[in-house]
Design an enzyme around this catalytic site. Structure first.
Site, PDB file in Angstrom:
ATOM      1  N   MET A  13       0.881  -1.257  -0.083  1.00  0.00           N
ATOM      2  CA  MET A  13       0.173  -0.089  -0.052  1.00  0.00           C
ATOM      3  C   MET A  13       0.725   1.162   0.016  1.00  0.00           C
ATOM      4  O   MET A  13       1.954   1.088   0.084  1.00  0.00           O
ATOM      5  CB  MET A  13      -0.840   0.016   1.204  1.00  0.00           C
ATOM      6  CG  MET A  13      -1.717  -1.318   1.348  1.00  0.00           C
ATOM      7  SD  MET A  13      -2.853  -1.079   2.732  1.00  0.00           S
ATOM      8  CE  MET A  13      -4.033   0.184   2.495  1.00  0.00           C
ATOM      9  N   HIS A  14       0.198   2.518  -0.134  1.00  0.00           N
ATOM     10  CA  HIS A  14       0.640   3.698   0.037  1.00  0.00           C
ATOM     11  C   HIS A  14       1.614   4.291  -1.029  1.00  0.00           C
ATOM     12  O   HIS A  14       2.201   5.487  -0.832  1.00  0.00           O
ATOM     13  CB  HIS A  14       1.498   3.925   1.406  1.00  0.00           C
ATOM     14  CG  HIS A  14       0.709   3.311   2.568  1.00  0.00           C
ATOM     15  ND1 HIS A  14      -0.482   3.841   2.949  1.00  0.00           N
ATOM     16  CD2 HIS A  14       0.838   2.500   3.654  1.00  0.00           C
ATOM     17  CE1 HIS A  14      -1.059   3.215   4.122  1.00  0.00           C
ATOM     18  NE2 HIS A  14      -0.333   2.166   4.206  1.00  0.00           N
ATOM     19  N   ASP A 170      -2.428  -5.235   0.812  1.00  0.00           N
ATOM     20  CA  ASP A 170      -1.976  -6.452   1.313  1.00  0.00           C
ATOM     21  C   ASP A 170      -2.669  -6.810   2.664  1.00  0.00           C
ATOM     22  O   ASP A 170      -2.974  -7.894   3.035  1.00  0.00           O
ATOM     23  CB  ASP A 170      -0.419  -6.450   1.394  1.00  0.00           C
ATOM     24  CG  ASP A 170       0.051  -5.125   2.213  1.00  0.00           C
ATOM     25  OD1 ASP A 170      -0.695  -4.275   2.506  1.00  0.00           O
ATOM     26  OD2 ASP A 170       1.374  -5.199   2.148  1.00  0.00           O
TER      27      ASP A 170
END
Length: 426
Positions: A13-14, A170
């Protein structure tokens, strides 16, 4: 391969994958553990505190929005050329389908999503100099996001109507793989990083606790999550430092394990998110003596990561969430010894599941099935076979309580020194 009907996607992520008009990357992706945008995150939190409630968490350097402010400040020519911003897994989707799409759980980690309405926040985008035209289309993790390109279908020996599911970040994919889809279903993900994840049926933000309140990969579900930047990667680091394989190190440490280590290990090799939001924090061994041996170092590493999960549990309790047992997934879940230490530190039973070390991949496959069949999530997202329930040992729970307090005191004593050290070398 010819029987495949759907493909699920999951990924870190991110991240920030910045594309131009031709859908070509403008620069290398900036990943989740990049802390360069600490100044930008602090500015967002100070200037727009009201957005933390809708975004589910205060802005932190790892999130995508501060990264884009950093790009605007340091690489203005790149920022001005950005046509689309994708998360890492969604660039894979673009190459597979030709579509710029993301799912709710991955979008949740950008700080641009209004978590309650499950839509992009025009206000959050505006304060970072962006608008909806630069964002991918949003779908639920269970929805189709496109169809596999015909040339890839031919190359891979697949049929021409393979559905690509929305997928998940995830952490949420791990929850789908574990069947954590009901209220207060909880698990620890012990991978490279670490998460303590609890499913909720309502959006329950508590930004003051540094918890993340994000959209789940299923419609009308959210989750609370404590996110730590340092998980099983600490053990890999220690093994590299000691020039030894992980399994024999764990076996040796388990053989001599009787009580908490005399050492304290602060596991903040890459800074830390929950509960400190401290990108300056670093790893520390405290209490070394000439008698310190290799096994004691390894045990201290395992305990240091466990102590950080105890901090995460405390944050959840401060937000009103009480846990009675926790699942365990990720690569670290392969070690029953580490699971026992976690149970002793957290004073909670831990459940290990079959295939739990591959939970997010299994979750992505389940989302592919849901997107291609339209089944109800409850019929598909069931719990895997239980391998083991690990109960805390009462006498060790009592011994770990003062060590946990020492761990916390050590961090707070060193926090100003971490920042001074960073400034002295940058």
């Amino acid at each position: 391969m010819a029987e495949v009907r759907g493909i699920g996607l999951s990924g870190q992520m991110h991240g920030a994958v910045l594309l131009n008009e031709q859908d070509r990357p403008l620069r290398p992706a900036i990943l989740w553990n990049d802390g360069r945008s600490m100044r930008e995150a602090e500015d967002l939190g100070k200037d727009y505190p009201e957005l933390s409630e809708s975004a589910g968490v205060i802005p932190m350097p790892g999130f995508t929005a501060p990264k884009l402010l950093w790009v605007a400040r340091h690489e203005p020519q790149v920022f001005s050329a950005v046509r689309k911003i994708l998360l890492p897994k969604d660039y894979v989707r673009l190459r597979m389908t030709g579509e710029c799409v993301t799912d709710m759980s991955d979008a949740a980690g950008t700080w641009w999503l209004d978590e309650a309405s499950r839509s992009w926040s025009d206000r959050a985008l505006a304060v970072t100099g962006l608008d909806r035209s630069q964002m991918p289309h949003l779908v639920e993790g269970t929805q189709p996001s496109g169809v596999l390109r015909s040339d890839l279908a031919r190359e891979w020996g697949m049929r021409g109507d393979v559905v690509i599911a929305g997928g998940a970040g995830d952490a949420a994919a791990g929850a789908i793989g574990l069947g954590a889809i009901d209220e207060v279903s909880a698990f620890i993900s012990l991978g490279t990083s670490g998460q303590l994840f609890v499913t909720t049926r309502t959006f329950r933000p508590a930004p003051e606790t540094l918890l993340h309140a994000f959209c789940h990969a299923l419609p009308e579900r959210w989750f609370q999550m404590a996110a730590m930047l340092n998980g099983a990667s600490c053990l890999s680091w220690a093994a590299g430092l000691l020039k030894a394989e992980i399994k024999p190190l764990l076996d040796q440490a388990e053989e001599r394990y009787q009580k908490p280590s005399n050492l304290i290990f602060l596991p903040y090799l890459a800074g830390e998110r929950t509960p400190h939001n401290d990108p300056y924090a670093r790893g520390v061994f405290f209490g070394l003596t000439p008698e310190t041996c290799q096994s004691e170092l390894v045990q201290a590493v395992l305990e240091g990561v466990a102590f950080s999960f105890a901090d995460a549990k405390q944050c959840l309790e401060q937000a009103g969430t009480r846990l009675t047992s926790i699942g365990l997934i990720g690569g670290g879940s392969r070690s029953s010894f580490w699971a026992q230490i976690l149970a002793n530190v957290l004073d909670l039973p831990l459940v290990r599941y079959e295939g739990a070390d591959k939970g997010p991949a299994f979750g992505a496959a389940r989302l592919a099935r849901l997107a291609s069949t339209g089944e109800q999530p409850e019929a598909v997202c069931t719990q895997p076979q239980r391998l083991q329930t690990i109960h805390p040992h009462t006498h060790l729970v009592d011994l770990y309580a003062p060590r946990l307090e020492a761990f916390r005191s050590l961090y707070h004593a060193l926090r100003p020194e971490f920042k001074k050290a960073y400034r002295s070398v940058n």
